[in-house]
Design a protein around this motif. Structure first.
Motif, PDB file in Angstrom:
ATOM      1  N   GLU A  78     -46.283  18.324  31.598  1.00 16.26           N
ATOM      2  CA  GLU A  78     -45.909  16.924  31.428  1.00 16.26           C
ATOM      3  C   GLU A  78     -45.101  16.451  32.635  1.00 16.26           C
ATOM      4  OE1 GLU A  78     -43.323  14.116  28.350  1.00 16.26           O
ATOM      5  OE2 GLU A  78     -42.988  16.284  28.428  1.00 16.26           O
ATOM      6  N   LEU A  79     -45.515  15.342  33.210  1.00 15.62           N
ATOM      7  CA  LEU A  79     -44.764  14.673  34.268  1.00 15.62           C
ATOM      8  C   LEU A  79     -44.070  13.469  33.642  1.00 15.62           C
ATOM      9  CD1 LEU A  79     -47.512  14.599  37.078  1.00 15.62           C
ATOM     10  CD2 LEU A  79     -45.779  16.360  36.687  1.00 15.62           C
ATOM     11  N   VAL A  80     -42.762  13.497  33.599  1.00 16.70           N
ATOM     12  CA  VAL A  80     -42.018  12.419  32.974  1.00 16.70           C
ATOM     13  C   VAL A  80     -41.116  11.760  34.001  1.00 16.70           C
ATOM     14  CG1 VAL A  80     -40.210  13.999  32.176  1.00 16.70           C
ATOM     15  CG2 VAL A  80     -40.489  11.791  31.064  1.00 16.70           C
ATOM     16  N   THR A  90     -48.830  12.366  31.680  1.00 16.01           N
ATOM     17  CA  THR A  90     -47.655  11.657  32.159  1.00 16.01           C
ATOM     18  C   THR A  90     -46.987  10.928  30.993  1.00 16.01           C
ATOM     19  OG1 THR A  90     -48.807   9.614  32.762  1.00 16.01           O
ATOM     20  CG2 THR A  90     -48.699  11.355  34.431  1.00 16.01           C
ATOM     21  N   ASN A  91     -45.673  10.791  31.130  1.00 15.03           N
ATOM     22  CA  ASN A  91     -44.858  10.186  30.083  1.00 15.03           C
ATOM     23  C   ASN A  91     -43.808   9.308  30.759  1.00 15.03           C
ATOM     24  OD1 ASN A  91     -43.434   9.580  27.761  1.00 15.03           O
ATOM     25  ND2 ASN A  91     -42.706  11.671  27.392  1.00 15.03           N
ATOM     26  N   HIS A  92     -43.594   8.114  30.241  1.00 15.63           N
ATOM     27  CA  HIS A  92     -42.628   7.222  30.866  1.00 15.63           C
ATOM     28  C   HIS A  92     -41.234   7.404  30.253  1.00 15.63           C
ATOM     29  CE1 HIS A  92     -44.074   4.749  27.391  1.00 15.63           C
ATOM     30  NE2 HIS A  92     -42.796   4.403  27.335  1.00 15.63           N
ATOM     31  N   MET A  93     -40.276   6.686  30.771  1.00 17.58           N
ATOM     32  CA  MET A  93     -38.892   6.754  30.302  1.00 17.58           C
ATOM     33  C   MET A  93     -38.561   5.511  29.493  1.00 17.58           C
ATOM     34  SD  MET A  93     -37.690   9.614  31.700  1.00 17.58           S
ATOM     35  CE  MET A  93     -35.914   9.562  31.966  1.00 17.58           C
ATOM     36  N   VAL A  94     -37.671   5.681  28.524  1.00 21.24           N
ATOM     37  CA  VAL A  94     -37.184   4.554  27.718  1.00 21.24           C
ATOM     38  C   VAL A  94     -35.660   4.614  27.678  1.00 21.24           C
ATOM     39  CG1 VAL A  94     -39.257   4.428  26.297  1.00 21.24           C
ATOM     40  CG2 VAL A  94     -37.369   5.906  25.586  1.00 21.24           C
ATOM     41  N   ALA A 143     -26.231   4.616  25.127  1.00 21.30           N
ATOM     42  CA  ALA A 143     -25.358   4.186  26.230  1.00 21.30           C
ATOM     43  C   ALA A 143     -26.166   3.764  27.455  1.00 21.30           C
ATOM     44  CB  ALA A 143     -24.373   5.296  26.599  1.00 21.30           C
ATOM     45  N   GLY A 144     -27.426   3.346  27.229  1.00 14.78           N
ATOM     46  CA  GLY A 144     -28.248   2.874  28.329  1.00 14.78           C
ATOM     47  C   GLY A 144     -28.810   3.956  29.216  1.00 14.78           C
ATOM     48  N   ILE A 145     -28.633   5.226  28.829  1.00 17.36           N
ATOM     49  CA  ILE A 145     -29.152   6.346  29.624  1.00 17.36           C
ATOM     50  C   ILE A 145     -30.632   6.541  29.307  1.00 17.36           C
ATOM     51  CG2 ILE A 145     -28.950   8.803  30.098  1.00 17.36           C
ATOM     52  CD1 ILE A 145     -26.018   8.618  29.295  1.00 17.36           C
ATOM     53  N   SER A 146     -31.460   6.599  30.350  1.00 14.37           N
ATOM     54  CA  SER A 146     -32.906   6.750  30.149  1.00 14.37           C
ATOM     55  C   SER A 146     -33.242   8.138  29.620  1.00 14.37           C
ATOM     56  CB  SER A 146     -33.646   6.501  31.466  1.00 14.37           C
ATOM     57  OG  SER A 146     -33.471   5.172  31.896  1.00 14.37           O
TER      58      SER A 146
END
Length: 316
Positions: free
Chosen positions: A111-113, A257-261, A265-268
């Motif tokens: 997985e590429l994140v 592939t996987n994206h970030m959310v 505390a606003g940390i991805s």
């Protein structure tokens, strides 16, 4: 996903009446059956005039699914399996290959994140071009966001040579013909394609597949996870287990592939949640470190390498 009707020849209880009962509860395929609440289904069967036959059909379906589970293996068998045909495929990015001690491992789901523009798609395209160029076999590329670029792959193959060079053109044609790209925009089409690929590999239809790339998997799964329902979660895990089975049984290098959310505390954080973390064998975190195509890649999880190792790279 296999429709229930294909099972009738080997499982007579899964006849038209049983399939009609299943259809009335939104079950048309084996996949639908897997993610359905069986206790609820049996409760509905008990209200039917043919309850005994329906309950026998449900039991037969469960028996078929259970028969597909892998047998228990002891430690020696697992060690032998890990040493047989589990090579690595070079990504074409020297620094990434060094970090991973050879590249992307066959038999594993990698997985590429990372956030947008961190280099996930560029690594996928680079790996597709390099594997097709250096190794025999096909690369399957499932494109979920119109990110596949044949032109970018041609650029990888023509550097640093003159694009007009005859030999370069031959290489480009050979490589591009061995990359099979499919556009996929929903989880159900993905599951259909994975089952089709599984059946083709078992039947040895077509040439050998060396790598499967899904860019991006999270864009298909994230939309079905909302609302807190179990159905989307079950579909996600089913897709994950299918990918692991494809990788293991047919010695594929599977890359997703996987994206970030946004997290606390606003940390991805990686999308798809905590349950997904157990699916990939390898998780690699990508981030940008400068504005000139520079990226950083870190090992979050690896069966053989220490987490936390990092390197900087550029995809050229």
């Amino acid at each position: 996903m296999s429709p229930l009707e294909v099972l009738e020849r080997d499982y007579p209880l899964i006849d038209s009446s049983f399939r009609m009962f299943c259809a009335s509860h939104g079950i048309f395929t084996v996949q639908d059956f897997l993610v359905h609440d069986l206790y609820e289904l049996e409760a509905f069967a008990e209200r039917d005039y043919a309850q005994d036959k329906l309950k026998q059909g449900i039991a037969q379906m469960v028996s078929k699914i259970e028969s597909q589970r892998r047998p228990w293996l002891n430690g020696l068998e697992l060690l032998e399996d890990s040493q047989i045909n589990k090579g690595t495929l070079s990504t074409g990015c020297e620094r990434i290959d060094v970090l991973l001690q050879g590249g992307l491992r066959e038999g594993h789901v990698t997985e590429l994140v990372g956030p947008s523009s961190s280099g996930k798609t560029q690594i996928c395209l680079k790996a597709a071009s390099n594997v097709s160029r250096k190794y025999s076999g096909t690369v399957m590329y499932f494109d979920t966001g119109n990110s596949f670029s044949a032109k970018r792959i041609a650029q990888f193959l023509s550097q640093p040579s003159d694009p007009a060079d005859i030999e370069v053109n031959k290489t480009v044609q050979r490589v591009m013909s061995s990359i099979v790209c499919h556009s996929i925009f929903d989880i159900f089409t993905l599951l259909d394609m994975l089952h089709q690929l599984m059946n083709n590999l078992k039947s040895q239809i077509g040439c050998q597949v060396r790598m499967l790339i899904i860019d991006s998997l999270s864009s298909l799964i994230a939309p079905i996870l909302g609302g807190g329902g179990a159905h989307g979660h079950s579909l996600m895990l089913t897709a994950g287990f299918l990918l692991k089975e494809l990788a293991h049984e047919h010695n594929l290098s599977v890359v997703v592939t996987n994206h970030m959310v946004a997290g606390e505390a606003g940390i991805s954080k990686p999308a798809l949640g905590e349950s997904w973390k157990s699916i990939p064998h390898v998780r690699l975190l990508l981030s940008r470190y400068n504005a000139i195509n520079g990226s950083c890649i870190s090992i979050l999880k690896h069966p053989y390498l220490a987490a936390g190792k990092t390197t900087e790279f550029m995809v050229r």
